[in-house]
Structures are given as C-alpha cells and as structure tokens.
Design a protein around this motif. Structure first.
Motif, mmCIF file in Angstrom:
data_model
loop_
_atom_site.group_PDB
_atom_site.id
_atom_site.type_symbol
_atom_site.label_atom_id
_atom_site.label_comp_id
_atom_site.label_asym_id
_atom_site.label_seq_id
_atom_site.Cartn_x
_atom_site.Cartn_y
_atom_site.Cartn_z
ATOM 1 N N TRP A 469 -42.435 0.508 -3.619
ATOM 2 C CA TRP A 469 -42.264 1.937 -3.353
ATOM 3 C C TRP A 469 -43.257 2.754 -4.158
ATOM 4 O O TRP A 469 -43.417 2.572 -5.355
ATOM 5 C CB TRP A 469 -40.835 2.370 -3.714
ATOM 6 N N GLU A 470 -43.919 3.673 -3.462
ATOM 7 C CA GLU A 470 -44.840 4.595 -4.103
ATOM 8 C C GLU A 470 -44.369 6.018 -3.807
ATOM 9 O O GLU A 470 -44.087 6.360 -2.650
ATOM 10 C CB GLU A 470 -46.259 4.396 -3.558
ATOM 11 N N LEU A 471 -44.270 6.823 -4.847
ATOM 12 C CA LEU A 471 -43.799 8.188 -4.667
ATOM 13 C C LEU A 471 -44.794 9.011 -3.857
ATOM 14 O O LEU A 471 -46.011 8.817 -3.961
ATOM 15 C CB LEU A 471 -43.567 8.845 -6.022
ATOM 16 N N ALA A 472 -44.272 9.914 -3.042
ATOM 17 C CA ALA A 472 -45.102 10.749 -2.176
ATOM 18 C C ALA A 472 -45.536 12.023 -2.889
ATOM 19 O O ALA A 472 -44.987 12.402 -3.928
ATOM 20 C CB ALA A 472 -44.336 11.097 -0.903
ATOM 21 N N GLU A 473 -46.546 12.658 -2.315
ATOM 22 C CA GLU A 473 -46.987 14.002 -2.716
ATOM 23 C C GLU A 473 -47.404 14.072 -4.182
ATOM 24 O O GLU A 473 -47.127 15.039 -4.882
ATOM 25 C CB GLU A 473 -45.882 15.029 -2.429
ATOM 26 N N GLY A 474 -48.038 13.024 -4.655
ATOM 27 C CA GLY A 474 -48.591 13.061 -6.000
ATOM 28 C C GLY A 474 -47.572 13.029 -7.117
ATOM 29 O O GLY A 474 -47.906 13.323 -8.271
ATOM 30 N N GLN A 475 -46.325 12.697 -6.810
ATOM 31 C CA GLN A 475 -45.299 12.635 -7.857
ATOM 32 C C GLN A 475 -45.539 11.424 -8.752
ATOM 33 O O GLN A 475 -46.097 10.417 -8.327
ATOM 34 C CB GLN A 475 -43.905 12.520 -7.235
ATOM 35 N N THR A 476 -45.089 11.522 -9.979
ATOM 36 C CA THR A 476 -45.137 10.387 -10.902
ATOM 37 C C THR A 476 -43.722 10.005 -11.300
ATOM 38 O O THR A 476 -42.822 10.841 -11.327
ATOM 39 C CB THR A 476 -45.946 10.731 -12.166
ATOM 40 N N ALA A 477 -43.552 8.721 -11.608
ATOM 41 C CA ALA A 477 -42.219 8.226 -11.958
ATOM 42 C C ALA A 477 -41.665 8.945 -13.176
ATOM 43 O O ALA A 477 -40.468 9.237 -13.257
ATOM 44 C CB ALA A 477 -42.281 6.718 -12.217
ATOM 45 N N GLU A 478 -42.557 9.261 -14.131
ATOM 46 C CA GLU A 478 -42.116 9.900 -15.366
ATOM 47 C C GLU A 478 -41.575 11.304 -15.120
ATOM 48 O O GLU A 478 -40.699 11.774 -15.862
ATOM 49 C CB GLU A 478 -43.267 9.971 -16.368
ATOM 50 N N LYS A 479 -42.082 11.983 -14.097
ATOM 51 C CA LYS A 479 -41.692 13.365 -13.837
ATOM 52 C C LYS A 479 -40.888 13.505 -12.543
ATOM 53 O O LYS A 479 -40.776 14.606 -11.998
ATOM 54 C CB LYS A 479 -42.930 14.255 -13.778
ATOM 55 N N LEU A 480 -40.331 12.414 -12.062
ATOM 56 C CA LEU A 480 -39.541 12.468 -10.835
ATOM 57 C C LEU A 480 -38.332 13.386 -11.032
ATOM 58 O O LEU A 480 -37.584 13.265 -12.016
ATOM 59 C CB LEU A 480 -39.065 11.063 -10.454
ATOM 60 N N ASN A 481 -38.137 14.312 -10.104
ATOM 61 C CA ASN A 481 -37.033 15.271 -10.183
ATOM 62 C C ASN A 481 -35.702 14.541 -10.028
ATOM 63 O O ASN A 481 -35.424 13.950 -8.981
ATOM 64 C CB ASN A 481 -37.192 16.326 -9.087
ATOM 65 N N MET A 482 -34.870 14.583 -11.067
ATOM 66 C CA MET A 482 -33.557 13.941 -11.029
ATOM 67 C C MET A 482 -32.435 14.972 -11.111
ATOM 68 O O MET A 482 -31.303 14.645 -11.477
ATOM 69 C CB MET A 482 -33.441 12.931 -12.165
ATOM 70 N N ASP A 483 -32.732 16.223 -10.742
ATOM 71 C CA ASP A 483 -31.708 17.264 -10.765
ATOM 72 C C ASP A 483 -30.673 17.024 -9.669
ATOM 73 O O ASP A 483 -30.969 16.459 -8.605
ATOM 74 C CB ASP A 483 -32.342 18.642 -10.561
ATOM 75 N N GLU A 484 -29.470 17.498 -9.938
ATOM 76 C CA GLU A 484 -28.363 17.336 -8.994
ATOM 77 C C GLU A 484 -28.160 18.611 -8.184
ATOM 78 O O GLU A 484 -28.306 19.720 -8.706
ATOM 79 C CB GLU A 484 -27.070 17.014 -9.748
ATOM 80 N N ALA A 485 -27.818 18.444 -6.918
ATOM 81 C CA ALA A 485 -27.490 19.580 -6.060
ATOM 82 C C ALA A 485 -26.015 19.893 -6.165
ATOM 83 O O ALA A 485 -25.201 19.032 -6.510
ATOM 84 C CB ALA A 485 -27.870 19.284 -4.608
ATOM 85 N N TYR A 486 -25.656 21.123 -5.839
ATOM 86 C CA TYR A 486 -24.253 21.534 -5.884
ATOM 87 C C TYR A 486 -23.501 20.973 -4.679
ATOM 88 O O TYR A 486 -24.021 20.951 -3.557
ATOM 89 C CB TYR A 486 -24.150 23.056 -5.885
#
Length: 511
Positions: A469-486
């Motif tokens: 798996w490779e992250l899309a749109e120039g994302q990096t694993a270190e900065k992957l958004n892990m925020d939760e939705a309501y």
C-alpha cells in the motif's frame, strides 16, 4: 378564628408527613460526582464536538464513575474497567433496556428492532432468531464460502484499480454489505463484483454514515422533552427523511421475497423471517411482524456493515503508519498462507501476531466509542453512590481502553502486549475482560460479535497479504491524518486513499 387552629394543624401534619416520607424514601447515598450543570441544558454544554473525548477528560477530573445532568435526564458514565463491570456484570439485569431516544423512534421503526427493543419477550425472540440463523457456530460455518467469495471479488476489484487511488472504506463497505446480503436476502445488494463504480453502493454507504452521525447527536429533545416539538437541531426532521429512504430500500427487498417465494431461491434469513410471520412464531415472543423484519434488516445492513468496514480501515491505516509491524504481519502470512493463494478463514487460528494486531486495533479504535446507552429499571447503589431509577448509563469504551492505570503506553499501537507472555496475554474482546469491550458486555452485548470479529480478521489479513500500500496525494505515513469523525461509530475524519500494488502470484487475483 376557629378555623385557624385547624388550618395550622393541617399544615403542620402535612409538613410532618412530607418530612417523614422524605426521610424514609430519600437515598442514603449521594449521586456520583460530576460537573455542575447549567440551567435547562444541564451538562449538554460540556459534551463538545467529540463527546467520548470530552467525557473522558471530565472523568479524569471527577472520577471513573461520574454523574451528568443532560437536560432533565440523569446520566452516569462508566470510565474504568472496574466500574463498567459493576454495571454490565453485577447490575446487568437492572440495565438491560435502552432509554427513550429519537433515533429508535424515528429511524429504527419505533423500537421494533433488536438494538433498541426494550428487554423482554419480544427482544429475546429477536435475539434468538438472529443467534440461531445468522450468528450460531453452524451458521458461521455454513456461510464461510460466501464470505470468502465476496472477499475474493473485492481483491480482484482492487487489483484492477490501475493507477487510480482506491477508497478502502467504500470497497470494504460494498464487500461486507454483499456478504451479509447473500446470507440475509439470498443475493448481493450492490454491483457484480467487477470493481466498476456503483452509484447505489455509494449512496447506501452515505445513508449508513448519515444514520451513524445522526444517531451520535445528543438531541436536545431527548433530554428536554418540552423542547422536542421545536426540533431545534433539525435532527428529527433529518431522521424522518432518512427513515423513508431506508424503508423504501427494505420494503422493496421484502416485497421481492414475498413475490418470488422460497421455491425459487435457497432458504436465506429473510425467507425464514417471512415464514415466521405466518407460522406459529416463537413460543415466547409470538409471531414476527413485517415491521420487525424490516427493523432487523436495518440493524444488519447498518450496524453490521459500517462497524466492520470502519474497523478494518483503521487497522490498515495503523499498519501503514507502523511499517515494522506491517512487515511482521506479512512475514507471518507468507509463512502460514504462502504467496500462491488468498487467506482462508481456516488460516486465521494460526495467525497469532495478526490476532494481536486486531486486538490492539479494537483497543485504540473501538467501533462504538460510547456504548449504546442503557437505562436503570430500578434505583441501585454502585460503589457507594446512589443511581436513581430511570438513569441513563453510558460506558466510555474508548476511555477504558486507554486507561493509563490498566494499559502501559496506552496511546502507542503495540500489538506485542497481547502476545503469549505479554502483559495482556489472554485478554480478549468478547465481553469477559472489561478493560477491552469494543462489543459491549452483558445481556446487550453486540449480537453480531462473532461475525464481526471473523470478518475483521479475514478482511485485514487479506488486504495486508495481497497488496503493498502506498498513500495517495503525496501523504506520508508519519503525517497520516488519524483524526476521528463525529458519530455513533468511530469513522475516520479523512477517508483512507491508497494506491494498491499486488504482491501475490498473478493467477491469485483472477481465480
């Protein structure tokens, strides 16, 4: 003047009787501690945009057994394993029903479903039917090939994605919905497995996600009944509109089955349910109604799909963020399964490290972070505090699984804690270990727990085994958004977009 002594005597008697009754009937213990409520709205103002976070923060100040006043409703929160065990084990019978809420009324067919039905004969009948025909050991084994076929179709669709990034959550939702559909109604719900964009599937997933968001709202009308008619947040209007869409979807399925009859298809769950409308019914609960059938299908196609797909999406995100753990999982899969076939459910018991990864994922990302509420049938005493009759119970599953008094490095994704010899060796997710209860516990534990656990293991292992798996749109694993939705379920704030690269033998994806 002669009446004055009589009036004074009557008033004195009334005051004496009132004082006596108050002394005799008042609770001998105080309510649990909690923040001071505001006028009218109570502590609703304290919940914030992500209630399980806000409530966890309050519990750190007021303790793991906390009292809130939401509008005019008494609410107690369990935020530790020991307190949760008091409610869900010791006092489970007293907290076996759900409190009134607009979601159950306006979406879940006015409490006629399994999730929100009051505890009693009808609920036991619905639970018995689903346990026997959908979630029993025999049913799980009978439908194993169906689950594996749908996972294979999903794998084929992902392998043909080309250079386009894929939305893992949407593909998982289609896979789980179709697997459930084939068991429940005898056919796929969406698409033909070709991997082409399916507008109906996308619309259905959006309906499910909208339902989970609305169900997670602390609706003012539920806590301040005098304001319910105003629908200040617009929640009830949205629920009624969404219910019409779901009802049209479910009614069409039921009518199709009635017209086709059981002779033209294998005996699926819906065929069995329809037969219980006309037959003798369950000896305790009586005959099923069409409303209850649609309500059961609603439960399966919403709670059963959204929770599984979101949990697997979180698991893949965590593994992308932790390449060392991902590598260890793959090494285990390559050893047990090899590279010339897909994972089978029969492989799962031998995947010890994968099982630890899944438990750690359930810990950090429970599908329902605030367990579905329960209500006290009678007043009781918990840990020396008075719990009034009619009190709503919330169990903060998310906070319990991050309790630093129970979990070392609670914010770190560390599956090794669950391996043999680890500090949490033997701790499971099936409701017996209260520090880890993503499916709840007690009488109202999730009816589909066994299926959910199996699907999460099969889907996660397949995605990890079959693809890099490779992250899309120039994302990096270190900065992957892990925020939760309501919402009621723990969705990602940002959907996981990835580029898949097949890593198995080419023939595996076309088998």
């Amino acid at each position: 003047m002669a009446l004055l002594p009589l009036i004074l005597g009557a008033v004195t008697t009334l005051v004496f009787v009132y004082s006596l009754l108050y002394f005799l009937l008042r609770p001998g213990k105080p309510l649990p501690p909690g923040p001071k409520p505001w006028p009218l709205v109570g502590n609703l103002i304290h919940l914030g945009p992500v209630p399980h976070h806000s409530i966890a923060k309050l519990a750190r100040e007021y303790g793991p057994l906390m009292h809130l006043k939401l509008g005019f409703v008494n609410v107690v929160v369990a935020a530790s394993a020991s307190v949760a065990a008091q409610f869900l084990k010791v006092h489970d019978a007293n907290f076996s029903s759900r409190p009134p809420n607009s979601g159950a009324k306006h979406v879940a067919y006015n409490y006629h479903d399994l999730v929100f039905a009051p505890y009693g004969a009808r609920w036991r009948m619905l639970r018995k039917i689903t346990s026997l025909h959908l979630f029993s050991g025999k049913a799980m084994e009978d439908f194993r090939e169906i689950r594996q076929e749908e996972v294979k179709l999903m794998t084929r669709a992902i392998s043909s994605a080309g250079r386009e990034p894929v939305r893992i959550g949407q593909l998982l939702s289609v896979c789980v919905t179709n697997a459930l559909g084939r068991v429940a109604i005898g056919r796929r719900v969406f698409g033909d497995g070709s991997g082409k964009e399916d507008a109906k599937a996308e619309e259905f997933k959006s309906m499910v996600q909208e339902l989970m968001v609305l169900a997670g709202v602390f609706n003012m009308g539920d806590f301040v009944p005098a304001l319910a008619w105003l629908d200040l947040q617009g929640v009830e209007a949205k629920m009624k509109k969404l219910h019409k869409r779901f009802d049209a979807f479910l009614s069409a399925i039921v009518e199709e089955h009635k017209v086709a009859g059981s002779e033209e298809r294998h005996i699926d769950l819906l065929t069995t349910l329809i037969s219980l409308m006309d037959g003798a019914g369950d000896e305790e609960g009586g005959k099923l109604t069409e409303t209850e059938i649609k309500a059961l299908l609603l439960n399966m196609f919403t709670a059963g799909t959204d929770t599984t797909s979101s949990t697997v999406e979180w698991a893949i995100a965590e593994l992308i963020r932790h390449p060392d753990i991902l590598s260890r999982v793959r090494d285990e899969l390559d050893t047990v399964v090899g590279r010339d076939r897909l994972v089978s459910e029969l492989d799962l018991p031998g995947l010890t490290y994968l099982q630890a990864v899944i438990r750690e994922n359930f810990r950090l990302h429970p599908s329902t972070p605030l367990s579905l509420p329960r209500i006290a049938a009678e007043r009781c005493e918990i840990n020396g505090y008075h719990i009034p009759k009619g009190t709503t119970l919330l169990v903060n599953v998310w906070a319990i699984a991050r309790d630093p008094d129970v979990w070392s490095e609670p914010l770190v994704f560390r599956p090794e804690r669950f391996l043999p010899g680890g500090e949490k060796d033997g701790v499971d997710v099936k409701g017996g270990d209260y520090e880890l209860i993503p499916f709840g516990a007690g009488r109202r534990i999730c009816a589909g727990m066994s299926l959910g656990i199996r699907m999460v293991h099969l889907l996660t292992s397949t995605l990890v085994h079959a693809f890099d798996w490779e992250l899309a749109e120039g994302q990096t694993a270190e900065k992957l958004n892990m925020d939760e939705a309501y919402g009621l379920t723990l969705q990602r704030a940002a959907p996981l977009l990835v580029h898949p690269r097949p890593r198995l033998q080419p023939h595996v994806y076309n088998a």
